[in-house]
Design a protein around this motif. Structure first.
Motif, PDB file in Angstrom:
ATOM      1  N   THR A 271       0.828  -1.193   0.000  1.00 51.35           N
ATOM      2  CA  THR A 271       0.000   0.000   0.000  1.00 51.35           C
ATOM      3  C   THR A 271       0.870   1.254   0.000  1.00 51.35           C
TER       4      THR A 271
ATOM      5  N   THR B 101      -1.117   2.513  -8.474  1.00 50.16           N
ATOM      6  CA  THR B 101      -2.186   3.026  -9.330  1.00 50.16           C
ATOM      7  C   THR B 101      -1.648   4.033 -10.339  1.00 50.16           C
TER       8      THR B 101
ATOM      9  N   SER C 202      -9.013  -3.580 -10.967  1.00 50.35           N
ATOM     10  CA  SER C 202      -8.604  -3.410  -9.573  1.00 50.35           C
ATOM     11  C   SER C 202      -8.520  -4.757  -8.865  1.00 50.35           C
TER      12      SER C 202
ATOM     13  N   ASP D 230      -8.255  -5.220  -5.347  1.00 46.85           N
ATOM     14  CA  ASP D 230      -8.276  -4.599  -4.029  1.00 46.85           C
ATOM     15  C   ASP D 230      -9.589  -4.940  -3.337  1.00 46.85           C
ATOM     16  N   SER D 231      -9.490  -5.516  -2.147  1.00 50.67           N
ATOM     17  CA  SER D 231     -10.672  -6.011  -1.443  1.00 50.67           C
ATOM     18  C   SER D 231     -11.530  -4.900  -0.845  1.00 50.67           C
TER      19      SER D 231
ATOM     20  N   LEU E 262     -11.763  -1.632  -2.511  1.00 50.29           N
ATOM     21  CA  LEU E 262     -12.271  -0.799  -3.601  1.00 50.29           C
ATOM     22  C   LEU E 262     -13.538  -1.357  -4.236  1.00 50.29           C
TER      23      LEU E 262
ATOM     24  N   SER F  15     -10.130   4.198   1.317  1.00 50.23           N
ATOM     25  CA  SER F  15      -9.549   3.189   0.427  1.00 50.23           C
ATOM     26  C   SER F  15      -8.680   3.817  -0.654  1.00 50.23           C
TER      27      SER F  15
ATOM     28  N   LYS G 281      -9.651   5.534  -3.191  1.00 53.31           N
ATOM     29  CA  LYS G 281     -10.268   5.109  -4.444  1.00 53.31           C
ATOM     30  C   LYS G 281      -9.855   6.040  -5.584  1.00 53.31           C
TER      31      LYS G 281
ATOM     32  N   GLY H   1      -3.130  -3.764  -7.846  1.00 54.28           N
ATOM     33  CA  GLY H   1      -3.663  -3.720  -6.489  1.00 54.28           C
ATOM     34  C   GLY H   1      -2.728  -4.367  -5.501  1.00 54.28           C
ATOM     35  N   GLY H   2      -3.221  -4.505  -4.278  1.00 58.03           N
ATOM     36  CA  GLY H   2      -2.384  -5.030  -3.211  1.00 58.03           C
ATOM     37  C   GLY H   2      -3.007  -6.161  -2.422  1.00 58.03           C
ATOM     38  N   THR H   3      -4.139  -6.702  -2.878  1.00 60.12           N
ATOM     39  CA  THR H   3      -4.746  -7.839  -2.179  1.00 60.12           C
ATOM     40  C   THR H   3      -4.120  -9.113  -2.739  1.00 60.12           C
TER      41      THR H   3
ATOM     42  N   GLN I 118       2.126  -7.553   2.885  1.00 65.41           N
ATOM     43  CA  GLN I 118       2.169  -7.563   1.428  1.00 65.41           C
ATOM     44  C   GLN I 118       3.582  -7.852   0.919  1.00 65.41           C
TER      45      GLN I 118
END
Length: 313
Positions: free
Chosen positions: A4, A9, A25, A27-28, A30, A39, A41, A85-87, A265
Motif C-alpha cells: 500500500t 495506481t 482493480s 483490491d478487497s 475498492l 480506500s 479510491k 492492487g495489493g490484495t 504484502q
C-alpha cells in the motif's frame, strides 16, 4: 503488485495508453461503494470498483469469477488487461486457483482466542453461524480449535470455509491461456514507505475520512464484522466513533495497521515466483540498483515495464 502507498495506481495509469490497456482493480476494499476516502479510491476508470454494497461481503471466489470475466472481455475487444492492487490473496487465487485455502496466521488466531476469552466459545460459534452456517452446523459450540480455524479462514479471505471446501479445480489458470507478465513496485527504502503511509492517512482525515465512516455507521445495517468495515483504516475509525479510544489513538492505530498491512504484502511478494521488482526513491524515480538491457534508457517505472514487454517472452 506492491505494498500500500507504493504508487501502483499511478504507474498502472501511466501504462494504459502505451499498451492499449484497461485497468482491473485487485483490491478487497475498492469493490465497495461508499468506501472512497479511506480506500484511496482512484478517479481513473477501473473494472471491479464500486461493484458491491458494503453490507454484502465480497470474497476471493467472487473476485476470481469477476476478474476472469473482465480479462476475457478486455482481450476480446483487442485490449490489454492490467491488473493492479495489493490484495495478494486475490492475485494468488486468480493466477493459481482457489486451493489451498489460506494458511494459519498466528496474529489472527490470537485475536480470535482473546475474543473467546471475553465472550465465550458459544458466542464465537454464533458469529461463525452468521457467516458460514454450513460449517457451523457441523461444529459443537465449544469446539474451540475448529471454531478458530473456520473463523480464521473467513476473516483472512472473506470466503467461508465451506465454500473453500466445495471449490472446483476445473478452472484453467490465466498463465495457461495468456502471456502473463508480473511486476512489483516498492520504495527501495522502507522508511520512505512508512512516511508515505503516515502522510496519506493524515490526508485522508483532512479529506473527510471520519465523516465518511460516520455516514456508514448511520445507515444502521452495517457492523464491525463485515469485511468492508474490517478494512484497514475503516476498522480503526469505526472503533473511534464507537468510543473505544480517542482520536490520537485512532490515528496511531490506523497508521500502525497500515504499516502492518504493507509488511504482510511485502512478505507475500518476497516469496512470489516470476516477479520483476521495480524499486523507486522518495520522489517515485527509479533506483538503478543494477544495469541490464531492461533498465537501459528507462527514466521512470513505466519505461522499465515497457522495456520488459518488448523482450522475447
Amino acid at each position: 503488485m506492491g505494498p500500500t502507498a507504493s504508487g501502483k495506481t499511478d504507474l498502472a495509469i501511466d501504462l494504459v495508453e502505451a499498451v492499449n490497456g484497461e485497468l482491473i482493480s485487485v483490491d478487497s476494499a475498492l469493490v465497495y461503494r461508499g468506501l472512497d476516502i479511506g480506500s484511496a479510491k482512484p478517479d481513473y476508470p477501473h473494472h471491479l470498483i464500486d461493484i458491491r454494497d458494503p453490507s454484502e461481503p465480497y470474497n476471493v471466489a467472487d473476485f476470481v469469477r469477476d476478474a476472469d470475466r473482465a480479462v476475457a472481455d478486455i482481450i476480446a475487444r483487442g485490449r490489454t488487461p492490467i491488473l493492479v492492487g495489493g490484495t495478494m490473496l486475490y492475485f494468488k487465487a486468480f493466477l493459481e486457483g482457489l486451493s489451498p485455502m489460506p494458511e494459519s496466521e498466528p496474529n489472527m488466531r490470537a485475536a480470535i482466542e482473546t475474543e473467546a476469552d471475553l465472550l465465550g466459545w458459544p458466542a464465537l460459534h454464533a458469529q461463525l453461524e452468521a457467516v458460514d452456517p454450513i460449517t457451523a452446523a457441523n461444529i459443537h459450540p465449544n469446539h474451540s480449535s475448529r471454531i478458530t480455524r473456520a473463523l480464521e479462514v473467513y476473516r483472512l479471505s472473506g470466503t467461508p470455509l465451506s465454500q473453500w471446501q466445495q471449490q472446483s479445480q476445473e478452472r484453467v489458470a490465466p498463465t495457461q491461456q495468456y502471456c502473463v507478465s508480473q511486476f512489483a513496485l516498492a520504495p527501495f527504502d522502507r522508511a520512505v514507505l512508512h512516511e508515505r503511509i503516515e502522510r496519506r492517512f493524515e490526508l485522508m482525515l483532512d479529506q473527510g475520512f471520519i465523516e465518511e465512516v460516520k455516514a456508514l455507521r448511520a445507515r444502521g445495517d452495517l457492523h464491525a464484522d463485515l469485511p468492508a468495515i474490517r478494512a484497514v483504516g475503516y476498522r480503526q475509525v469505526w472503533q473511534y466513533l464507537g468510543g473505544e479510544f480517542d482520536l490520537q489513538a485512532c490515528i496511531d492505530r490506523g497508521v500502525a495497521a497500515t504499516r502492518q498491512l504493507a509488511k504482510r504484502q511485502l512478505t507475500w511478494l518476497r516469496k512470489w515466483p516470476n516477479l520483476f521488482w521495480i524499486y523507486t526513491d522518495a520522489h517515485g524515480n527509479l533506483v538503478e540498483h543494477f544495469e541490464s538491457e531492461v533498465t537501459m534508457g528507462a527514466k521512470k517505472p513505466s519505461d522499465l515495464i515497457l522495456n520488459c514487454l518488448k523482450l522475447p517472452q
